[in-house]
Design a protein around this motif. Structure first.
Motif, PDB file in Angstrom:
ATOM      1  N   MET A  58       0.847  -1.195   0.000  1.00 13.00           N
ATOM      2  CA  MET A  58       0.000   0.000   0.000  1.00 13.00           C
ATOM      3  C   MET A  58       0.883   1.246   0.000  1.00 13.00           C
ATOM      4  N   HIS A  59       0.605   2.148  -0.932  1.00 12.55           N
ATOM      5  CA  HIS A  59       1.350   3.401  -0.997  1.00 12.55           C
ATOM      6  C   HIS A  59       0.470   4.514  -0.443  1.00 12.55           C
ATOM      7  N   THR A  60       0.908   5.147   0.625  1.00  7.46           N
ATOM      8  CA  THR A  60       0.145   6.238   1.227  1.00  7.46           C
ATOM      9  C   THR A  60       1.019   7.478   1.310  1.00  7.46           C
ATOM     10  N   THR A  61       0.353   8.605   1.304  1.00  8.93           N
ATOM     11  CA  THR A  61       1.057   9.880   1.480  1.00  8.93           C
ATOM     12  C   THR A  61       0.364  10.680   2.566  1.00  8.93           C
ATOM     13  N   ARG A  62       1.136  11.481   3.260  1.00  6.91           N
ATOM     14  CA  ARG A  62       0.571  12.397   4.249  1.00  6.91           C
ATOM     15  C   ARG A  62       1.343  13.709   4.172  1.00  6.91           C
ATOM     16  N   GLU A  63       0.678  14.774   4.566  1.00  2.47           N
ATOM     17  CA  GLU A  63       1.280  16.094   4.502  1.00  2.47           C
ATOM     18  C   GLU A  63       1.635  16.569   5.906  1.00  2.47           C
ATOM     19  N   GLU A  64       2.778  17.204   6.019  1.00  6.20           N
ATOM     20  CA  GLU A  64       3.226  17.743   7.304  1.00  6.20           C
ATOM     21  C   GLU A  64       3.462  19.246   7.142  1.00  6.20           C
ATOM     22  N   PRO A  65       2.800  20.079   7.968  1.00  9.86           N
ATOM     23  CA  PRO A  65       2.947  21.531   7.836  1.00  9.86           C
ATOM     24  C   PRO A  65       4.186  22.053   8.577  1.00  9.86           C
ATOM     25  N   PHE A  66       4.785  23.075   8.001  1.00  3.76           N
ATOM     26  CA  PHE A  66       5.935  23.773   8.579  1.00  3.76           C
ATOM     27  C   PHE A  66       5.654  25.275   8.562  1.00  3.76           C
ATOM     28  N   GLU A  67       6.317  25.978   9.462  1.00  2.00           N
ATOM     29  CA  GLU A  67       6.269  27.446   9.463  1.00  2.00           C
ATOM     30  C   GLU A  67       7.681  28.003   9.590  1.00  2.00           C
ATOM     31  N   GLY A  68       7.906  29.146   8.970  1.00  2.00           N
ATOM     32  CA  GLY A  68       9.210  29.781   9.058  1.00  2.00           C
ATOM     33  C   GLY A  68       9.447  30.362  10.435  1.00  2.00           C
ATOM     34  N   VAL A  69      10.617  30.077  11.013  1.00  3.97           N
ATOM     35  CA  VAL A  69      10.994  30.580  12.336  1.00  3.97           C
ATOM     36  C   VAL A  69      12.122  31.584  12.164  1.00  3.97           C
ATOM     37  N   VAL A  70      11.941  32.768  12.728  1.00  2.00           N
ATOM     38  CA  VAL A  70      12.957  33.814  12.634  1.00  2.00           C
ATOM     39  C   VAL A  70      14.110  33.486  13.572  1.00  2.00           C
ATOM     40  N   LEU A  71      15.320  33.451  13.031  1.00  2.00           N
ATOM     41  CA  LEU A  71      16.514  33.268  13.843  1.00  2.00           C
ATOM     42  C   LEU A  71      17.311  34.556  13.964  1.00  2.00           C
ATOM     43  N   GLN A  72      17.143  35.445  13.002  1.00  2.00           N
ATOM     44  CA  GLN A  72      17.888  36.698  13.015  1.00  2.00           C
ATOM     45  C   GLN A  72      17.150  37.723  12.163  1.00  2.00           C
ATOM     46  N   ALA A  73      17.084  38.960  12.642  1.00  2.00           N
ATOM     47  CA  ALA A  73      16.485  40.044  11.873  1.00  2.00           C
ATOM     48  C   ALA A  73      17.315  41.295  12.073  1.00  2.00           C
ATOM     49  N   ALA A  74      17.526  42.031  11.006  1.00  4.13           N
ATOM     50  CA  ALA A  74      18.383  43.208  11.085  1.00  4.13           C
ATOM     51  C   ALA A  74      17.921  44.269  10.099  1.00  4.13           C
ATOM     52  N   VAL A  75      18.254  45.517  10.413  1.00  6.40           N
ATOM     53  CA  VAL A  75      18.000  46.639   9.515  1.00  6.40           C
ATOM     54  C   VAL A  75      19.220  46.791   8.614  1.00  6.40           C
ATOM     55  N   GLU A  76      19.032  46.638   7.303  1.00 12.00           N
ATOM     56  CA  GLU A  76      20.138  46.780   6.357  1.00 12.00           C
ATOM     57  C   GLU A  76      20.277  48.206   5.845  1.00 12.00           C
ATOM     58  N   ALA A  77      19.170  48.927   5.757  1.00  5.16           N
ATOM     59  CA  ALA A  77      19.207  50.313   5.290  1.00  5.16           C
ATOM     60  C   ALA A  77      18.064  51.056   5.947  1.00  5.16           C
ATOM     61  N   ALA A  78      18.310  52.317   6.295  1.00  5.58           N
ATOM     62  CA  ALA A  78      17.286  53.127   6.950  1.00  5.58           C
ATOM     63  C   ALA A  78      17.454  54.583   6.542  1.00  5.58           C
ATOM     64  N   GLY A  79      17.257  54.856   5.282  1.00  7.50           N
ATOM     65  CA  GLY A  79      17.325  56.224   4.793  1.00  7.50           C
ATOM     66  C   GLY A  79      15.984  56.899   4.905  1.00  7.50           C
ATOM     67  N   PRO A  80      15.927  58.178   4.634  1.00 11.11           N
ATOM     68  CA  PRO A  80      14.633  58.866   4.688  1.00 11.11           C
ATOM     69  C   PRO A  80      13.666  58.404   3.604  1.00 11.11           C
ATOM     70  N   VAL A  81      14.182  57.876   2.474  1.00 11.06           N
ATOM     71  CA  VAL A  81      13.324  57.447   1.375  1.00 11.06           C
ATOM     72  C   VAL A  81      13.064  55.945   1.407  1.00 11.06           C
ATOM     73  N   ARG A  82      14.066  55.145   1.795  1.00 15.78           N
ATOM     74  CA  ARG A  82      13.950  53.697   1.699  1.00 15.78           C
ATOM     75  C   ARG A  82      14.517  53.033   2.932  1.00 15.78           C
ATOM     76  N   ALA A  83      13.847  51.970   3.389  1.00 13.30           N
ATOM     77  CA  ALA A  83      14.381  51.121   4.454  1.00 13.30           C
ATOM     78  C   ALA A  83      14.335  49.672   3.973  1.00 13.30           C
ATOM     79  N   VAL A  84      15.321  48.891   4.415  1.00 10.96           N
ATOM     80  CA  VAL A  84      15.400  47.483   4.046  1.00 10.96           C
ATOM     81  C   VAL A  84      15.649  46.665   5.304  1.00 10.96           C
ATOM     82  N   LEU A  85      14.835  45.641   5.511  1.00 14.70           N
ATOM     83  CA  LEU A  85      15.021  44.706   6.615  1.00 14.70           C
ATOM     84  C   LEU A  85      15.379  43.341   6.050  1.00 14.70           C
ATOM     85  N   ARG A  86      16.252  42.650   6.768  1.00 14.21           N
ATOM     86  CA  ARG A  86      16.630  41.297   6.375  1.00 14.21           C
ATOM     87  C   ARG A  86      16.298  40.341   7.505  1.00 14.21           C
ATOM     88  N   VAL A  87      15.486  39.328   7.195  1.00 13.42           N
ATOM     89  CA  VAL A  87      15.073  38.317   8.162  1.00 13.42           C
ATOM     90  C   VAL A  87      15.606  36.966   7.694  1.00 13.42           C
TER      91      VAL A  87
END
Length: 862
Positions: free
Chosen positions: A155-184
């Protein structure tokens, strides 16, 4: 910083006129010594009547410390269709500047009326989005599903297992008056277990005054392809809903129009007169209201009608999508629409607003999807699927259990067909809206998400600054030049048509071309070992980018962009034992046993980085700066040289040429002289070889010292040294090094390559065989440089003879195409191959720049 008074303002234009106001980032090249890092620059409309706030920063430097490339960010209106000017002067302050606040737990970004809260830990990456202090999104998570297969008692069966993204690190890469960039950064974690896998990087881009953010998601595969099947991958947003069901709306963009629906449609068998008008208002997203007494009967009909809770769109191929909806779990899905290529944008919202999400290259990178559930509840869930769970699970296994070196041009006896460490990147835009947009506005948003806006310089300016080295502008001033320009444009047109005709699309394939053609089957060799996908062989990236630079054409930019995204993610390794290397061409992109630095070299990808300032490509270029160390554990020439006193063995090209592109990029980006010195060490070693570059291409190599040790002069063909991007890298590097001896050595090699044997013998005393100088069409770039540098008419004439004698130089591809039947009627050119298409084009473009004065007055037009 002071802009030199002689510097002319830089003229800028839209790559493609945008459909709405746009937050954009773009790059500009500069001549050596023109500006320094303190220069203050301003952006204005072409007529000088309006100024726009900008952020500016250097992205590369000349050796003298002046700026080689700069990047800029601005928010400009779509109505500004006449172009822009970048000049010296102070930039105005934005009316609503970006503000960034950071604590130990979260980062809060405000662009004016819009406020985003991003978590620095946990699974809820987006904690909330607010517009005018009203919550529009109550959370955002990265989601994945795996498909687990079990085989028990037949018998061939399949099942699905859910995952979620876990943040390990987050930082501000740019923070100008016009543009900001975050990296997660983080990993996907099982919801019902401890397993973590699939490292990811998520960047978020914010612009002053804008109600949208841009997200760039990259993941790396780090599983076992025989057991770890990805069933779904995407990002989900929670959308609070208010108001009655008939004032809630979902939208999906089709190929031209819009799928419009509501949990409670106003349409029923009594929808007439005033109620028909209200129904039409509902379809446009306008809020509806009723009188409890006067409309009691119709409200009773609404209460009795079905409530549609869930909606989804699946793009299951480049040629087909379906829209389905469902009332509740346990009930069937009902097909609502079907079409060819969906627009990749959806909207979910209630009486107080909602969010729209648009996914770039939605149909091109199928199987993608949009899914909205919970529209009848207090909170809906809107998932943008990079890989839809309604499609078959992702299969990362190789196409065979053995390799086929002799019969199928696969590169090594070892299989090494692992996907461990390859990546994929998706871009999406999220709008935070206070009301349901009309169909026209949603269509404009879909277009903006699929083709993000960009400012570019004129081809003449790129050429004047020598951006990316040597290349020519289009020139039709004579019949001979016009003839070659037609050939160049014809090759581009052929590959545009072939991409569409052969459907070179899909999650792992989009952006690549195929390698060579099988005329008997009327099909490209999709199943023949190393003759299948191109994987950057003979640098088609450089061909496409050079064609964009000289033409400014948006369609070519998009071709080059797609190839850059593909080759920098799918064809190279980002983690694991092969990190910094790439896989040679194969049926499966990661399938070849040859893992080589040339596939992943920065020289292929820096075009896109400097033109767009894309941080993701910056990551890829930074990764390969020490790729030469990977060759110690996986010697590129292991099949030919046993272990000896050298840590490894490499060729001056493509291996050392790839390293030099990595080091040049590291040096110019960060002024890191350690990598400049590695280049100088290698050049000095080549200078000491018996005949310089003409000596055998193979060297013993020590990555710790950068020293090359010549292995002699008679060690196989030289063409690989100069057809994998080496000349393009070296010509630009020469402008930075200003070393006449290195220039002379390149010129000497170029003149020597196609010279008659008797001339070669005068220099090499008969030690080097003529047979080692194969495939003349691949040598024309370095040969044309030699002719130009030495003003050698004879060598120049040889170059033109080679180019005109090649099929790409003698045939009009559109006239050559024949109508045949494969699965359907198609057009084909039975001798086609991408290697020569790329190299002929690159070498012709360079020859038109360096030796056009010796272009013969008659050309073969047969």
């Amino acid at each position: 910083m002071v802009l030199l008074s002689s510097q002319k303002p830089v003229q800028l234009r839209w790559l493609k006129n945008p459909s709405g106001d746009a937050g954009i980032t773009w790059g500009i090249p500069w001549k050596k010594g023109e500006i320094n890092r303190e220069t203050v620059l301003s952006l204005s409309s072409a007529d000088g009547l309006r100024q726009y706030p900008i952020d500016s920063w250097p992205t590369a430097y000349w050796p003298d410390g002046s700026v080689k490339w700069s990047a800029h960010a601005a928010v400009v209106p779509a109505s500004e269709s006449g172009g822009f000017v970048l000049d010296k002067g102070e930039s105005p302050v934005p009316a609503s500047r970006v503000s960034v606040e950071e604590s130990a737990e979260r980062i809060t970004v405000s662009t004016g009326s819009i406020r985003w809260v991003i978590a620095k830990q946990g699974t809820r990456i987006v904690e909330r989005m607010e517009r005018d202090r009203r919550e529009i999104c109550s959370g955002g998570v990265l989601v994945a599903l795996t498909e687990v297969h079990d085989q028990v008692s037949g018998m061939h069966t399949t099942r699905e297992e859910p995952f979620e993204g876990v943040v390990l690190q987050a930082a501000v890469e740019a923070a100008g008056p016009v543009r900001a960039v975050l990296r997660v950064q983080g990993r996907y974690r099982a919801k019902s277990g401890l397993r973590e896998w699939l490292p990811f990087t998520l960047r978020l881009y914010f612009f002053a005054g804008q109600a949208s953010i841009r997200l760039v998601h990259t993941f790396y595969y780090d599983g076992n392809p025989n057991t770890d099947f990805i069933k779904g991958l995407g990002i989900a947003f929670e959308v609070p809903l208010s108001g009655p069901h008939y004032n809630r709306h979902i939208r999906f963009a089709g190929e031209e129009g819009m799928f419009r629906d509501s949990p409670k449609s106003m349409y029923n068998r009594r929808t007439k007169g005033r109620y028909l008008e209200l129904y039409e208002d509902q379809l446009e997203g306008k809020p509806l209201s009723f009188d409890e007494e006067d409309d009691a009967y119709y409200l009773g009909l609404l209460k009795d009608s079905a409530t549609w809770d869930s909606f989804k769109l699946l793009q299951d191929s480049s040629e087909h999508f379906t829209v389905r909806k469902r009332t509740k779990e346990g009930c069937s899905w009902v097909k609502g629409a079907e079409g060819r290529r969906a627009g990749g944008l959806g909207y979910a919202g209630g009486a107080s607003g909602g969010i729209a999400v648009g996914l770039k290259d939605f149909w091109r990178k199928y199987p993608s999807g949009l899914e909205i559930t919970g529209m009848a509840a207090e909170t809906a869930r809107f998932t943008a699927w990079f890989w839809s769970p309604d499609a078959e699970a992702m299969d990362m296994r190789h196409y065979d259990t053995e390799t086929h070196v002799l019969s199928s041009y696969e590169g090594a006896d070892e299989l090494r067909a692992t996907p461990y460490g390859v990546g994929n990147t998706h871009e999406l835009t999220v709008w935070c809206l206070d009301a349901t947009p009309d169909s026209k506005t949603l269509g404009q948003m879909a277009e903006a998400a699929d083709m993000p806006e960009l400012l570019v310089c004129t081809p003449e300016y790129y050429h004047e600054t020598r951006a990316f080295g040597l290349w020519s502008l289009p020139d039709r001033s004579s019949p001979e030049k016009a003839y070659l320009e037609d050939r160049l444009d014809g090759i581009i047109a052929f590959y545009q048509q072939e991409t569409e005709q052969r459907k070179w699309f899909g999650f792992w394939d989009y952006g690549d071309f195929m390698h060579s053609y099988d005329a008997a089957r009327h099909v490209w060799n999709y199943d023949l070992g190393g003759c299948a996908w191109q994987n950057a062989e003979l640098v088609p990236n450089m061909w496409l980018w050079t064609m964009f630079l000289r033409s400014g054409r948006a369609d070519i930019f998009r071709m080059a962009e797609a190839m850059t995204r593909h080759t920098s993610e799918v064809d190279m390794y980002h983690i694991g034992e092969y990190a910094g290397l790439g896989s040679r061409h194969n049926v499966v992109h990661w399938g070849c046993g040859c893992k080589e630095p040339r596939i992943a070299m920065a020289g292929l990808h820096r075009y896109y980085y400097y033109l767009t300032a894309d941080e993701r490509i910056g990551d890829c270029m930074e990764l390969v700066k020490d790729a030469d160390y990977a060759t110690v554990t996986l010697d590129p020439l292991r099949a030919y040289f046993p272990k000896d006193e050298h840590p490894t063995h490499i060729r001056v090209g493509p291996d050392w040429a790839a390293f030099s592109s990595n080091w040049m990029t590291r040096w110019e980006r960060f002024e890191d002289t350690f990598y400049r010195d590695k280049i100088l060490t290698g050049i000095d070693c080549v200078k000491k070889a018996k005949y310089g570059l003409i000596s055998g291409p193979v060297y013993g190599y020590d990555p710790k010292t950068g020293l090359l040790s010549s292995m002699g002069v008679e060690n196989w063909g030289r063409h690989l040294s100069i057809c994998m991007g080496g000349p393009q890298v070296w010509f630009e590097l020469a402008e930075m090094l200003e070393d006449p001896e290195w220039n002379e050595m390149m010129a000497e090699y170029g003149v020597y390559y196609n010279a008659p044997q008797e001339e070669k013998d005068l220099l090499s005393h008969g030690e080097i065989s003529h047979k080692n100088f194969e495939h003349p069409v691949l040598s024309v770039a370095i040969a044309a440089y030699g002719a130009y540098y030495r003003q050698d008419t004879v060598t120049a004439e040889r170059c033109w003879t080679i180019l005109h004698g090649n099929p790409f130089g003698s045939v009009n591809l559109q006239e050559q195409s024949e109508d045949v039947v494969y699965m359907d009627s198609i057009k084909e050119i039975d001798w086609m191959n991408t290697n020569e298409a790329s190299q002929w084009s690159l070498n012709t473009i360079l020859s038109l720049e360096l030796i056009s004065e010796w272009l013969p007055s008659s050309v073969n037009k047969n």
